[in-house]
Design an enzyme around this catalytic site. Structure first.
Site, PDB file in Angstrom:
ATOM      1  CB  CYS A 195      -0.942   0.011   1.189  1.00 34.71           C
ATOM      2  SG  CYS A 195      -1.992  -1.423   1.228  1.00 34.71           S
ATOM      3  CG  HIS A 246      -3.239   3.212   2.428  1.00 36.70           C
ATOM      4  ND1 HIS A 246      -3.724   2.885   1.182  1.00 36.70           N
ATOM      5  CD2 HIS A 246      -3.298   2.073   3.179  1.00 36.70           C
ATOM      6  CE1 HIS A 246      -4.047   1.597   1.182  1.00 36.70           C
ATOM      7  NE2 HIS A 246      -3.811   1.081   2.379  1.00 36.70           N
ATOM      8  CG  ASN A 295      -6.730  -1.190   1.393  1.00 35.49           C
ATOM      9  OD1 ASN A 295      -6.029  -0.697   0.507  1.00 35.49           O
ATOM     10  ND2 ASN A 295      -6.227  -1.693   2.497  1.00 35.49           N
TER      11      ASN A 295
HETATM   12  N1  ACO Z   1     -18.346  -9.062   9.331  1.00 37.60           N
HETATM   13  C1  ACO Z   1     -18.709  -9.360  10.587  1.00 37.60           C
HETATM   14  N2  ACO Z   1     -17.844  -9.724  11.538  1.00 37.60           N
HETATM   15  C2  ACO Z   1     -16.546  -9.770  11.203  1.00 37.60           C
HETATM   16  C3  ACO Z   1     -16.087  -9.472   9.899  1.00 37.60           C
HETATM   17  C4  ACO Z   1     -17.052  -9.107   8.946  1.00 37.60           C
HETATM   18  N3  ACO Z   1     -16.731  -8.797   7.668  1.00 37.60           N
HETATM   19  N4  ACO Z   1     -14.753  -9.608   9.867  1.00 37.60           N
HETATM   20  C5  ACO Z   1     -14.378  -9.980  11.093  1.00 37.60           C
HETATM   21  N5  ACO Z   1     -15.452 -10.079  11.899  1.00 37.60           N
HETATM   22  C6  ACO Z   1     -15.502 -10.490  13.299  1.00 37.60           C
HETATM   23  C7  ACO Z   1     -14.313 -11.283  13.740  1.00 37.60           C
HETATM   24  O1  ACO Z   1     -14.451 -12.651  13.407  1.00 37.60           O
HETATM   25  C8  ACO Z   1     -14.338 -11.068  15.235  1.00 37.60           C
HETATM   26  O2  ACO Z   1     -15.278 -11.933  15.794  1.00 37.60           O
HETATM   27  P1  ACO Z   1     -14.985 -12.602  17.243  1.00 37.60           P
HETATM   28  O3  ACO Z   1     -14.879 -11.448  18.190  1.00 37.60           O
HETATM   29  O4  ACO Z   1     -16.175 -13.474  17.435  1.00 37.60           O
HETATM   30  O5  ACO Z   1     -13.682 -13.340  17.067  1.00 37.60           O
HETATM   31  C9  ACO Z   1     -14.871  -9.651  15.366  1.00 37.60           C
HETATM   32  O6  ACO Z   1     -15.503  -9.331  14.119  1.00 37.60           O
HETATM   33  C10 ACO Z   1     -13.807  -8.633  15.657  1.00 37.60           C
HETATM   34  O7  ACO Z   1     -12.718  -8.883  14.777  1.00 37.60           O
HETATM   35  P2  ACO Z   1     -11.474  -7.946  14.727  1.00 37.60           P
HETATM   36  O8  ACO Z   1     -10.514  -8.453  13.692  1.00 37.60           O
HETATM   37  O9  ACO Z   1     -10.927  -7.692  16.099  1.00 37.60           O
HETATM   38  O10 ACO Z   1     -12.185  -6.631  14.204  1.00 37.60           O
HETATM   39  P3  ACO Z   1     -11.591  -5.203  14.044  1.00 37.60           P
HETATM   40  O11 ACO Z   1     -12.414  -4.241  14.753  1.00 37.60           O
HETATM   41  O12 ACO Z   1     -10.098  -5.193  14.292  1.00 37.60           O
HETATM   42  O13 ACO Z   1     -11.839  -4.957  12.494  1.00 37.60           O
HETATM   43  C11 ACO Z   1     -10.561  -4.978  10.480  1.00 37.60           C
HETATM   44  C12 ACO Z   1     -11.277  -5.806  11.536  1.00 37.60           C
HETATM   45  C13 ACO Z   1     -11.585  -4.114   9.789  1.00 37.60           C
HETATM   46  C14 ACO Z   1      -9.927  -5.920   9.468  1.00 37.60           C
HETATM   47  C15 ACO Z   1      -9.506  -4.100  11.166  1.00 37.60           C
HETATM   48  O14 ACO Z   1      -8.707  -4.873  12.015  1.00 37.60           O
HETATM   49  C16 ACO Z   1      -8.621  -3.403  10.189  1.00 37.60           C
HETATM   50  O15 ACO Z   1      -9.047  -2.559   9.438  1.00 37.60           O
HETATM   51  N6  ACO Z   1      -7.321  -3.717  10.223  1.00 37.60           N
HETATM   52  C17 ACO Z   1      -6.369  -3.097   9.332  1.00 37.60           C
HETATM   53  C18 ACO Z   1      -6.498  -3.768   8.023  1.00 37.60           C
HETATM   54  C19 ACO Z   1      -5.778  -3.051   6.957  1.00 37.60           C
HETATM   55  O16 ACO Z   1      -5.721  -1.861   6.919  1.00 37.60           O
HETATM   56  N7  ACO Z   1      -5.269  -3.865   6.048  1.00 37.60           N
HETATM   57  C20 ACO Z   1      -4.695  -3.372   4.893  1.00 37.60           C
HETATM   58  C21 ACO Z   1      -3.252  -3.183   5.021  1.00 37.60           C
HETATM   59  S1  ACO Z   1      -2.734  -2.471   3.596  1.00 37.60           S
HETATM   60  C22 ACO Z   1      -1.972  -3.603   2.555  1.00 37.60           C
HETATM   61  O17 ACO Z   1      -0.764  -3.653   2.528  1.00 37.60           O
HETATM   62  C23 ACO Z   1      -2.825  -4.487   1.665  1.00 37.60           C
END
Ligand code: ACO
Length: 330
Positions: free
Chosen positions: A116, A257, A287
């Protein structure tokens, strides 16, 4: 060597795939909801490329616009850099495919793999090529077809990513005092396993097992990535401002980003930049990795948010981990 600016951003172009995928479209096949996605990420919809589209074919259209806006011909390009995590082929570079499509016969063409942060790594390379006299005009493309490396059965990643391309022509010298005032790029290779594709490279070559076990798709430790993103984006903001010799109060537009609205908010809060000066496109494009910043810049320009003379702060982080930033007098 003369002082900065060595280069300015002379023209932008964008390509948006026509297929719009809304949050609701995931509800039928994944255990998720529009409400969860909007609250946790800020994403409402994203674009998906067609089966026949690749990063180079999508980049062709974005490049034509960027060249026209810069007022140069394709033969004026001394270098062509494609920042991507989703190349057309493992070999050779996507930049070479794009070079052939547009006929940039005077350019050196190569890819940058910085996930990214790729666009910011790319403009840093472009500035260096210009400062050392290798090129007067460099095309930097940030382009992704992330749908090709995303597991559509994994709700934690499927909802995040989209496809698209942004392209920028970087040209020598300042224009009416405008140009790139600072860049900053950095990495931490100790964190590779937080966001990676386990198989398909030489560490675990292509096999039937890899497809069965779905290890040819992106794996992400979301919560850990989130934490590091917030920390590295903050460092990157501080460093680009310090190197440019400007303060956050002077910034007219922050273009971060576009990974997650909560990461964007936290970055803006750290820098002390108010919401009205922060560009957000994650709601409409999701993203798009290396494409996210040039797509956001093109959106800002087309909607009148980005005007000549403005002081713009760009900041990104990505897999690797990599992170980077730049201050540009637009
Ligand atoms: N719908 C519903 N529930 C979901 C979903 C979904 N799409 N995805 C995950 N959950 C659930 C999980 O299973 C978890 O359930 P549990 O508590 O029963 O285990 C719960 O939601 C919380 O999961 P977390 O991963 O802790 O959720 P979080 O609030 O951290 O959000 C997210 C997840 C959106 C992925 C966040 O962590 C994030 O944005 N992280 C950064 C990701 C990012 O920016 N990645 C790109 C990097 S750039 C690159 O180089 C490609």
């Amino acid at each position: 060597m003369t002082a900065r600016p060595f280069a300015h951003l002379a023209g932008l172009g964008v390509y948006l795939p026509s297929r719009v995928v809304a949050n609701k479209d995931f509800e039928a096949r994944l255990e998720t909801s529009d409400q969860w996605i909007v609250e946790r990420t800020g994403i409402r919809e994203r674009r998906y490329a067609g089966a026949e589209e690749t990063v180079s074919t999508m980049a062709q259209a974005a490049t034509a616009t960027a060249l026209a806006r810069a007022g140069i011909g394709v033969e004026d390009l001394g270098a062509l850099i494609v920042a991507t995590a989703t190349p057309d082929h493992p070999l050779p570079s996507t930049a070479c495919y794009l070079q052939a499509l547009i006929g940039a016969r005077n350019a050196a063409a190569f890819d940058v793999a910085a996930a990214c942060s790729g666009f910011l790594f790319g403009i840093t390379m472009a500035e260096g090529l210009i400062a050392t006299g290798q090129a007067r005009h460099v095309l930097v493309v940030g382009g992704e077809k992330l749908t090709s490396i995303t597991d559509q059965d994994d709700r934690s990643t499927a909802i995040l990513f989209g496809d698209g391309v942004g392209a920028a022509v970087i040209s020598a010298g300042a224009k009416d005092g405008r140009g790139i005032l600072s860049t900053f790029i950095k990495s931490d290779g100790a964190l590779t396993n937080l966001l990676y594709i386990p198989s398909g490279g030489t560490a675990d070559p292509i096999s039937e097992r890899m497809v069965r076990e779905r290890t040819h798709y992106m794996k992400m430790a979301g919560r850990e990535v989130f934490k590091h993103a917030v920390l590295t984006m903050a460092e990157a903001c501080d460093e680009a401002l310090r190197r440019a010799g400007v303060t956050a109060e002077q910034i007219d537009l922050l273009v971060p980003h576009q990974a997650n609205i909560r990461i964007i908010d936290s970055t803006a809060k750290h820098a002390g930049i108010p919401a009205e000066k922060v560009l957000v496109t994650v709601d409409r494009y999701g993203n798009t990795s290396a494409a996210s910043i040039p797509m956001a810049l093109a959106y800002a320009e087309s909607t009148g948010r980005l005007k000549p003379g403005m002081l713009v702060l760009l900041v990104a982080f990505g897999a690797g981990f990599t992170w980077g930033s730049a201050v540009i007098r637009w």
